[in-house]
Design an enzyme around this catalytic site. Structure first.
Site, short mmCIF file in Angstrom:
data_model
loop_
_atom_site.label_atom_id
_atom_site.label_comp_id
_atom_site.label_asym_id
_atom_site.label_seq_id
_atom_site.Cartn_x
_atom_site.Cartn_y
_atom_site.Cartn_z
N ASN A 10 0.83 -1.29 0.00
CA ASN A 10 0.07 0.11 0.14
C ASN A 10 1.02 1.15 0.13
O ASN A 10 1.51 1.54 1.14
CB ASN A 10 -0.80 0.10 1.31
CG ASN A 10 -1.41 1.22 1.46
OD1 ASN A 10 -1.89 2.21 0.38
ND2 ASN A 10 -2.21 1.30 2.66
N TRP A 11 1.21 1.82 -1.17
CA TRP A 11 1.93 3.09 -1.36
C TRP A 11 1.35 4.30 -0.77
O TRP A 11 2.01 5.30 -0.59
CB TRP A 11 2.18 3.28 -2.87
CG TRP A 11 3.15 2.42 -3.36
CD1 TRP A 11 3.95 1.30 -2.74
CD2 TRP A 11 3.54 2.10 -4.64
NE1 TRP A 11 4.65 0.57 -3.42
CE2 TRP A 11 4.43 0.90 -4.78
CE3 TRP A 11 3.26 2.56 -5.94
CZ2 TRP A 11 5.09 0.81 -6.15
CZ3 TRP A 11 3.77 2.23 -7.07
CH2 TRP A 11 4.59 1.17 -7.04
N HIS A 93 -9.63 1.47 4.22
CA HIS A 93 -8.25 1.59 5.16
C HIS A 93 -8.84 2.37 6.10
O HIS A 93 -9.49 3.26 6.04
CB HIS A 93 -7.40 2.17 4.14
CG HIS A 93 -6.04 2.09 4.79
ND1 HIS A 93 -5.65 3.14 5.71
CD2 HIS A 93 -5.13 1.14 4.68
CE1 HIS A 93 -4.25 2.70 5.92
NE2 HIS A 93 -4.06 1.53 5.44
N GLU A 95 -6.94 4.93 7.37
CA GLU A 95 -6.57 6.19 7.23
C GLU A 95 -7.89 6.95 6.44
O GLU A 95 -7.98 8.06 6.71
CB GLU A 95 -5.41 6.29 6.32
CG GLU A 95 -4.34 6.12 7.45
CD GLU A 95 -3.09 5.62 6.38
OE1 GLU A 95 -2.71 5.61 5.37
OE2 GLU A 95 -2.12 5.07 7.30
N GLU A 165 -6.14 -5.06 10.06
CA GLU A 165 -4.89 -3.91 10.39
C GLU A 165 -5.19 -3.14 11.54
O GLU A 165 -6.02 -2.38 11.64
CB GLU A 165 -4.70 -2.93 9.04
CG GLU A 165 -4.42 -3.46 7.95
CD GLU A 165 -3.71 -2.29 7.06
OE1 GLU A 165 -2.54 -2.77 6.21
OE2 GLU A 165 -4.32 -1.32 6.57
N GLY A 171 2.02 2.32 10.70
CA GLY A 171 3.13 3.44 10.65
C GLY A 171 3.54 3.75 11.84
O GLY A 171 4.48 4.46 12.20
N SER A 209 2.88 -2.20 10.16
CA SER A 209 4.34 -2.29 10.47
C SER A 209 4.95 -3.67 9.88
O SER A 209 5.81 -4.17 10.51
CB SER A 209 4.53 -2.05 11.88
OG SER A 209 4.15 -0.68 12.09
N GLY A 230 2.73 -1.42 4.25
CA GLY A 230 2.95 0.19 3.83
C GLY A 230 4.44 0.53 3.62
O GLY A 230 4.73 0.47 2.39
N GLY A 231 4.88 1.03 4.72
CA GLY A 231 6.09 1.58 4.60
C GLY A 231 7.27 0.83 3.96
O GLY A 231 8.06 1.18 2.99
#
Ligand code: PGA
Length: 252
Positions: A10-11, A93, A95, A165, A171, A209, A230-231
């Site tokens: 997931n960018w 998501h 966010e 998640e 993050g 993470s 993600g990251g």
């Protein structure tokens, strides 16, 4: 040992179209040639057309959609507009829920909109730290699942994948332990099985993470069929290390 994994990146709001293209061609070079690993990159809308057709082995996903087909909805993208540009779409998501105020009701409407044009939804669910501390993890997840899937036919539910998640792990560098993740995944699979009769092949991904250092242990859990990263999906090196760890866990 497992038969199949979904390894998804997931960018978020990272990467221009040009950077996305470079990533796909670099990742393509590193990809192990194995059936049983489905790789998906959830890219910004502005990268989808540029990434299209670059790789037969990397699936492309959008990070959101709006449930109406068209209309006066400034700034929104419909599922019809994504047709032919993406194979998958992220829905719900945390966010989107927390920063952009998406409600369970909006998320419920997005799923049939995606399915109607052949996009495969990856529905995200997860509890906050306060909810976990109050012992409400399972009731929160159950509520999100029930709200999102309300009214869907069994056959349509089977076309989804679900990502657990925990919001406190996204993050933050603080992942759920493999045992904590497995507990929730087992609950989700049981909940789905009660609804569908059988949920043994239903893809359940963990996110929060995930990095090369912890992905192997997470993927080794019985009910974890993949990861949403993600990251660590922003660099080819770390993302392909995660893909390689999944290969080591596949049935030979
Ligand atoms: P993270 O993000 O891996 O950077 O924690 C995961 C996600 O938000 O999907």
């Amino acid at each position: 040992m497992k038969k199949k994994f979904v390894i998804a990146g997931n960018w978020k709001m990272f990467k221009t179209a040009e950077e996305s293209r470079r990533f796909v061609s670099d990742l393509e070079r590193d990809l192990p040639d194995v059936a049983g690993i489905e790789v998906v990159l959830f890219a910004p809308f502005t990268s989808l057309a540029a990434m299209k057709g670059m790789s037969g082995r990397i699936g492309i996903g959008a990070q959101n959609l709006f449930y109406e087909r068209e209309g006066a909805f400034t700034g929104e993208i419909s599922s019809v507009m994504l047709q032919g540009l993406a194979d998958w779409v992220l829905i719900g998501h945390s966010e989107r829920r927390e920063i952009f105020g998406e409600t369970d009701e909006m998320i419920r409407k997005k799923i049939p909109a995606a399915l109607a044009v052949g996009l495969r939804p990856l529905l995200c669910v997860g509890e906050t730290l306060a909810e976990r501390d109050r012992g409400e993890t399972v009731s929160k997840i159950e509520g999100q699942l029930a709200a999102a899937l309300a009214g869907l036919e069994k056959g349509d539910i089977r076309r989804l994948a679900i990502a657990y998640e925990p919001v406190w792990a996204i993050g933050t560098g603080r992942n759920a332990t493999p045992a904590q993740a497995e507990d929730v995944h087992r609950f989700i699979r049981g909940w789905l099985a009660a609804k569908l009769g059988d949920a043994s092949g239903f893809p359940l991904l963990y996110g929060g993470s995930v990095k090369p250092e912890n992905s192997g242990e997470l993927l080794a859990q019985t009910d974890i069929d993949g990861v949403l990263v993600g990251g660590a999906s922003l660099k080819v090196e770390s993302f392909s290390a995660i893909i390689n760890h999944s290969r080591d866990l596949l049935d030979k």
